[in-house]
Design a protein around this motif. Structure first.
Motif, PDB file in Angstrom:
ATOM      1  N   HIS A   1       0.884  -1.122   0.011  1.00 42.03           N
ATOM      2  CA  HIS A   1      -0.064  -0.026  -0.088  1.00 42.03           C
ATOM      3  C   HIS A   1       0.759   1.337  -0.031  1.00 42.03           C
ATOM      4  N   VAL A   2       1.993   1.166  -0.471  1.00 46.42           N
ATOM      5  CA  VAL A   2       2.944   2.239  -0.578  1.00 46.42           C
ATOM      6  C   VAL A   2       3.079   2.909  -2.085  1.00 46.42           C
ATOM      7  N   GLY A   3       3.200   4.049  -2.351  1.00 42.82           N
ATOM      8  CA  GLY A   3       3.136   4.544  -3.628  1.00 42.82           C
ATOM      9  C   GLY A   3       4.293   5.714  -3.507  1.00 42.82           C
ATOM     10  N   ALA A   4       4.704   6.141  -4.434  1.00 37.79           N
ATOM     11  CA  ALA A   4       5.643   7.249  -4.774  1.00 37.79           C
ATOM     12  C   ALA A   4       4.986   8.381  -5.294  1.00 37.79           C
ATOM     13  N   ASP A   5       5.438   9.762  -4.544  1.00 37.97           N
ATOM     14  CA  ASP A   5       4.884  10.696  -4.654  1.00 37.97           C
ATOM     15  C   ASP A   5       5.791  11.638  -5.742  1.00 37.97           C
ATOM     16  N   GLY A   6       5.187  12.619  -6.585  1.00 38.49           N
ATOM     17  CA  GLY A   6       5.760  13.619  -7.502  1.00 38.49           C
ATOM     18  C   GLY A   6       6.075  12.951  -8.548  1.00 38.49           C
TER      19      GLY A   6
ATOM     20  N   ILE B   1      10.854   0.111   0.860  1.00 38.26           N
ATOM     21  CA  ILE B   1      10.513   1.613   0.464  1.00 38.26           C
ATOM     22  C   ILE B   1       9.114   1.823   1.128  1.00 38.26           C
ATOM     23  N   VAL B   2       9.031   2.740   2.247  1.00 37.87           N
ATOM     24  CA  VAL B   2       7.500   2.933   2.919  1.00 37.87           C
ATOM     25  C   VAL B   2       7.160   4.421   2.587  1.00 37.87           C
ATOM     26  N   GLU B   3       8.071   5.180   2.114  1.00 43.64           N
ATOM     27  CA  GLU B   3       7.591   6.587   1.671  1.00 43.64           C
ATOM     28  C   GLU B   3       8.824   6.824   0.440  1.00 43.64           C
ATOM     29  N   ALA B   4       8.235   7.526  -0.646  1.00 42.27           N
ATOM     30  CA  ALA B   4       8.894   8.011  -1.616  1.00 42.27           C
ATOM     31  C   ALA B   4       8.406   9.157  -2.095  1.00 42.27           C
TER      32      ALA B   4
END
Length: 141
Positions: A30-35, A107-110
């Motif tokens: 359930h983690v995604g990459a922002d930006g 990766i838990v935040e990107a």
């Protein structure tokens, strides 16, 4: 394995080798990459579409890790991207930065910031002076 080693492995395995089945190995659930996209996070399913779409535009893709900084659970990296345009073999270059938090090797935040304007202009998909045209108030398209 350091956080930078994980990031280098991500770019090599996913973006260069096109091993899209391995995407889930890098992200916690359930983690995604922002930006990367204007409308929000890019999750694993989105990467399975994004990677082939972008890599279809280039050949001989290369990622250079210009600078990086790691803490216990965070990584920041400045990246240069080089390739050849798929249609005319012209040089394609751009730069970007990523900041990521890791837990248990995943990766838990990107957070990403890449210069896609330069990427698309150098790939021949925008006028070469697109930035200056837009700065002057011109509309593209």
């Amino acid at each position: 394995m350091s956080h930078l080693d994980i990031l280098k492995d991500w770019y090599h395995r996913i973006w260069i080798e096109q091993d899209l089945a391995a995407i889930d190995a890098y992200f916690a659930p359930h983690v995604g990459a922002d930006g990367l996209m204007p409308d929000g996070q890019v999750g694993p399913e989105d990467f399975r579409a994004l990677v082939p779409a972008l890599t279809a535009l280039v050949r001989d893709l290369e990622f250079i890790f210009d600078r990086s900084f790691e803490t216990e659970d965070w990584l920041w990296a400045q990246i240069s991207v080089k390739a050849l345009g798929a249609h005319d073999m012209r040089e394609v270059r751009t730069t970007g930065q990523v900041a990521m938090r890791f837990e248990g090797g995943k990766i838990v935040e990107a957070y990403n910031s890449f210069d896609f304007l330069t990427f698309f202009a150098s790939a021949g998909l925008l006028p070469e002076e697109a930035f200056l045209l837009l700065l002057s108030g011109e509309r593209l398209g």
